[in-house]
Every structure is written in structure tokens, then in C-alpha cells.
Motif scaffolding. Structure first.
Motif, PDB file in Angstrom:
ATOM      1  N   MET A   1     -25.473 -69.023  -5.959  1.00 25.54           N
ATOM      2  CA  MET A   1     -25.635 -67.741  -5.257  1.00 25.54           C
ATOM      3  C   MET A   1     -26.010 -66.631  -6.224  1.00 25.54           C
ATOM      4  O   MET A   1     -25.371 -66.481  -7.262  1.00 25.54           O
ATOM      5  N   LYS A   2     -27.053 -65.890  -5.895  1.00 26.99           N
ATOM      6  CA  LYS A   2     -27.437 -64.746  -6.725  1.00 26.99           C
ATOM      7  C   LYS A   2     -26.843 -63.459  -6.153  1.00 26.99           C
ATOM      8  O   LYS A   2     -26.515 -63.392  -4.965  1.00 26.99           O
ATOM      9  N   VAL A   3     -26.726 -62.472  -7.027  1.00 23.47           N
ATOM     10  CA  VAL A   3     -26.149 -61.185  -6.600  1.00 23.47           C
ATOM     11  C   VAL A   3     -27.029 -60.053  -7.115  1.00 23.47           C
ATOM     12  O   VAL A   3     -27.369 -60.016  -8.302  1.00 23.47           O
ATOM     13  N   CYS A   4     -27.404 -59.143  -6.222  1.00 22.82           N
ATOM     14  CA  CYS A   4     -28.108 -57.927  -6.631  1.00 22.82           C
ATOM     15  C   CYS A   4     -27.152 -56.757  -6.507  1.00 22.82           C
ATOM     16  O   CYS A   4     -26.595 -56.517  -5.433  1.00 22.82           O
ATOM     17  N   LEU A   5     -26.970 -56.046  -7.603  1.00 24.21           N
ATOM     18  CA  LEU A   5     -26.083 -54.879  -7.604  1.00 24.21           C
ATOM     19  C   LEU A   5     -26.936 -53.628  -7.766  1.00 24.21           C
ATOM     20  O   LEU A   5     -27.585 -53.434  -8.802  1.00 24.21           O
ATOM     21  N   ASP A 104     -30.293 -66.286   2.439  1.00 21.81           N
ATOM     22  CA  ASP A 104     -28.893 -66.708   2.375  1.00 21.81           C
ATOM     23  C   ASP A 104     -28.492 -67.143   0.962  1.00 21.81           C
ATOM     24  O   ASP A 104     -27.433 -67.708   0.750  1.00 21.81           O
ATOM     25  N   ASP A 105     -29.386 -66.862  -0.027  1.00 28.61           N
ATOM     26  CA  ASP A 105     -29.071 -67.242  -1.405  1.00 28.61           C
ATOM     27  C   ASP A 105     -28.837 -66.022  -2.294  1.00 28.61           C
ATOM     28  O   ASP A 105     -28.878 -66.114  -3.515  1.00 28.61           O
ATOM     29  N   VAL A 106     -28.632 -64.862  -1.676  1.00 25.74           N
ATOM     30  CA  VAL A 106     -28.377 -63.657  -2.466  1.00 25.74           C
ATOM     31  C   VAL A 106     -27.416 -62.722  -1.718  1.00 25.74           C
ATOM     32  O   VAL A 106     -27.489 -62.590  -0.499  1.00 25.74           O
ATOM     33  N   LEU A 107     -26.511 -62.124  -2.488  1.00 27.31           N
ATOM     34  CA  LEU A 107     -25.578 -61.146  -1.926  1.00 27.31           C
ATOM     35  C   LEU A 107     -25.974 -59.767  -2.436  1.00 27.31           C
ATOM     36  O   LEU A 107     -26.378 -59.615  -3.592  1.00 27.31           O
ATOM     37  N   LEU A 108     -25.858 -58.761  -1.576  1.00 26.19           N
ATOM     38  CA  LEU A 108     -26.211 -57.396  -1.965  1.00 26.19           C
ATOM     39  C   LEU A 108     -24.963 -56.539  -2.101  1.00 26.19           C
ATOM     40  O   LEU A 108     -24.159 -56.437  -1.171  1.00 26.19           O
ATOM     41  N   GLY A 109     -24.820 -55.938  -3.284  1.00 25.27           N
ATOM     42  CA  GLY A 109     -23.678 -55.067  -3.515  1.00 25.27           C
ATOM     43  C   GLY A 109     -24.103 -53.788  -4.218  1.00 25.27           C
ATOM     44  O   GLY A 109     -25.281 -53.599  -4.539  1.00 25.27           O
ATOM     45  N   LYS A 162     -16.432 -68.023  -8.441  1.00 24.15           N
ATOM     46  CA  LYS A 162     -17.025 -67.409  -9.630  1.00 24.15           C
ATOM     47  C   LYS A 162     -18.538 -67.329  -9.487  1.00 24.15           C
ATOM     48  O   LYS A 162     -19.171 -68.214  -8.894  1.00 24.15           O
ATOM     49  N   ILE A 163     -19.091 -66.276 -10.056  1.00 21.34           N
ATOM     50  CA  ILE A 163     -20.548 -66.130 -10.072  1.00 21.34           C
ATOM     51  C   ILE A 163     -20.996 -66.087 -11.530  1.00 21.34           C
ATOM     52  O   ILE A 163     -20.420 -65.375 -12.339  1.00 21.34           O
ATOM     53  N   SER A 164     -22.003 -66.872 -11.816  1.00 25.40           N
ATOM     54  CA  SER A 164     -22.503 -66.952 -13.180  1.00 25.40           C
ATOM     55  C   SER A 164     -23.268 -65.667 -13.548  1.00 25.40           C
ATOM     56  O   SER A 164     -24.076 -65.180 -12.759  1.00 25.40           O
ATOM     57  N   PRO A 165     -23.020 -65.114 -14.745  1.00 25.37           N
ATOM     58  CA  PRO A 165     -23.688 -63.860 -15.140  1.00 25.37           C
ATOM     59  C   PRO A 165     -25.212 -63.909 -15.027  1.00 25.37           C
ATOM     60  O   PRO A 165     -25.832 -62.913 -14.676  1.00 25.37           O
ATOM     61  N   GLU A 166     -25.807 -65.080 -15.294  1.00 26.80           N
ATOM     62  CA  GLU A 166     -27.281 -65.124 -15.220  1.00 26.80           C
ATOM     63  C   GLU A 166     -27.818 -65.050 -13.782  1.00 26.80           C
ATOM     64  O   GLU A 166     -29.022 -64.896 -13.574  1.00 26.80           O
ATOM     65  N   ASP A 167     -26.918 -65.128 -12.813  1.00 28.03           N
ATOM     66  CA  ASP A 167     -27.338 -64.976 -11.417  1.00 28.03           C
ATOM     67  C   ASP A 167     -27.159 -63.545 -10.909  1.00 28.03           C
ATOM     68  O   ASP A 167     -27.363 -63.266  -9.730  1.00 28.03           O
ATOM     69  N   ILE A 168     -26.743 -62.652 -11.812  1.00 30.58           N
ATOM     70  CA  ILE A 168     -26.488 -61.271 -11.401  1.00 30.58           C
ATOM     71  C   ILE A 168     -27.594 -60.345 -11.890  1.00 30.58           C
ATOM     72  O   ILE A 168     -27.991 -60.384 -13.058  1.00 30.58           O
ATOM     73  N   GLY A 185     -23.135 -59.296 -18.842  1.00 29.23           N
ATOM     74  CA  GLY A 185     -24.056 -60.415 -19.089  1.00 29.23           C
ATOM     75  C   GLY A 185     -25.115 -60.579 -18.024  1.00 29.23           C
ATOM     76  O   GLY A 185     -25.718 -61.649 -17.896  1.00 29.23           O
ATOM     77  N   ALA A 186     -25.353 -59.517 -17.246  1.00 29.46           N
ATOM     78  CA  ALA A 186     -26.306 -59.601 -16.136  1.00 29.46           C
ATOM     79  C   ALA A 186     -27.712 -59.209 -16.575  1.00 29.46           C
ATOM     80  O   ALA A 186     -27.911 -58.638 -17.640  1.00 29.46           O
TER      81      ALA A 186
END
Ligand SMILES: [Mg+2]
Length: 225
Positions: A1-5, A104-109, A162-168, A185-186
Motif C-alpha cells: 500500500m502506498k501513502v500520499c501525504l 485501491d493501492d494508495v491512501l491519502l492523508g 506497518k507501511i514501508s518508508p519507500e511507499d510514502i 525516509g519518505a
């Protein structure tokens, strides 16, 4: 899962000074001053940090009580100012959020220096608050790096693992946004839609540097390949 902040001011929206003016008015009222004696910069900082800095610049000591009084004043002023100012959702933002929210492979925060209620007021006013289910905010931390850590914790709590830093991916408009991405580490995406120029942002060495978020394809290609 990727995360966009996402950062808020200068990245998603501008409020036509609704925020900064509400902040100055609230500070003057709580500090019992009639005018600002020092200029100050807000971009890339947290609300908590800005208020502490304003207090120090004016030779005063910040107390918890003053902080809460400031928040009450500030949020009231912000709610009044927002509809009276000519702010806007920045170029490309609406399309990018619509596109990312369909996946569905990314969360937005959010990863913002705004206090949580201020963020909700600003994004609610511009109709884009519902895209963001979690975030790190400027209520407690003067330092943006700590907000980044809080945003990561919030993302993991929301996701349930847990979310891996390289996915942030941290998207922001200031060198501090790039710096706080590194603190967790994002990857950092910098956009020159705030007060910092492309050249100034380049010096912070973001992983992707754009004039604005209009090129949805460039952003999604960078994140998803
Ligand atoms: Mg910003």
C-alpha cells in the motif's frame, strides 16, 4: 500500500491570507498587543511553532493557557475570513485527488503545519476535506519533522499495518516539506505553487520537482511507475 501525504497551504489550496490574517489577529488579541513588531514567515512551519515564535519575538513566554486562548481566537477568525477571501484550490489538485481516490493501492492523508481543526475548516471550505481520512497536524509539534512522524503513525493506524518508508510520498511546497519527508525516509514531491521558487526548492533536493500539480500523469507515473 502506498501513502500520499499532502501539505495544505501552497500545495492544495491558497486561502487568500485568510489563515495568516486570522493568526495575526488572534496573536495580537491573546498577547494584548496592538500591532506586530516583527515580520514573520509562516510557510513550512507549524501553527504551534509559529505561535511560539511570535511570542518569543515579542519578548513573551508561551503558556498552555495562551496557546488554547490563541486557538479559540484563531479558529473563530479563520471561519469568518475564509468565505470573505479570494482563495482557491490550486491548479491540478482537484483532478489529482479525484484520480488517486479511485485507486485501491494508495491512501491519502495530510501532513500539515495546520492544527487539525484549522485544516478541516480550510479544506472543508474548498470542498476537498473528505479525501483525507487521517493526518499529522500542527497542534502539538513546533517542528515539522515530528508532524511527519505523527502522520506516518496515523497512516499505519488507519491502514492497520506497518507501511514501508519507500511507499510514502510527501507532497509540499517548501524546503521544510522535503526535509520532513527525509525525517521519515519518505520520497518528496515539491511543487512551486507556494512562496518558494523552483530554484529554491531544487536546492532542497526533492525526488520530483514540479511547477504545479497540473500534470496528473507525471505525479501518478512517479508514484506508481
Ligand atoms: Mg505549504
Amino acid at each position: 500500500m502506498k501513502v500520499c501525504l499532502f501539505d495544505i497551504d501552497g500545495t492544495l489550496i491558497t486561502t487568500g491570507m485568510a489563515g495568516k490574517d486570522a493568526m495575526i489577529e488572534a496573536f495580537l488579541k491573546v498577547a494584548q498587543l496592538t500591532e506586530l513588531e516583527h515580520v514573520f514567515q509562516v510557510s513550512g512551519k507549524t501553527d504551534r511553532g509559529i505561535f511560539a515564535e511570535l511570542y518569543e519575538l515579542h519578548g513573551k513566554t508561551l503558556s498552555e493557557e495562551a496557546w488554547h486562548a490563541f486557538l479559540d481566537q484563531y479558529l473563530g477568525g479563520l471561519a469568518t475570513n475564509l468565505p470573505q477571501r479570494q482563495g482557491l484550490v490550486l491548479e491540478g489538485v482537484a483532478a489529482l485527488l479525484a484520480k488517486l481516490s479511485q485507486r485501491d493501492d494508495v491512501l491519502l492523508g495530510l501532513l500539515t503545519g495546520n492544527v487539525e481543526k484549522g485544516a478541516a475548516l480550510k479544506l472543508g471550505h474548498y470542498g476537498i476535506h473528505e479525501y483525507f481520512a487521517f493526518g499529522g497536524f500542527g497542534d502539538h509539534h513546533p517542528n515539522r519533522d515530528d508532524v511527519a512522524r505523527a502522520a506516518l503513525e496515523a497512516a499505519e493506524a488507519f491502514h492497520g499495518e506497518k507501511i514501508s518508508p519507500e511507499d510514502i510520498y510527501v507532497l509540499g511546497d517548501t524546503p521544510n516539506d522535503v526535509k520532513c519527508a527525509r525525517a521519515i525516509g519518505a520520497k518528496a514531491v515539491a511543487v512551486a505553487t507556494g512562496v518558494f521558487s523552483i530554484e529554491e526548492l531544487e536546492a532542497a533536493k526533492p525526488d520530483l520537482l514540479l511547477a504545479n500539480l497540473a500534470d496528473t500523469e507525471a505525479v501518478t507515473q512517479f508514484i506508481f511507475g
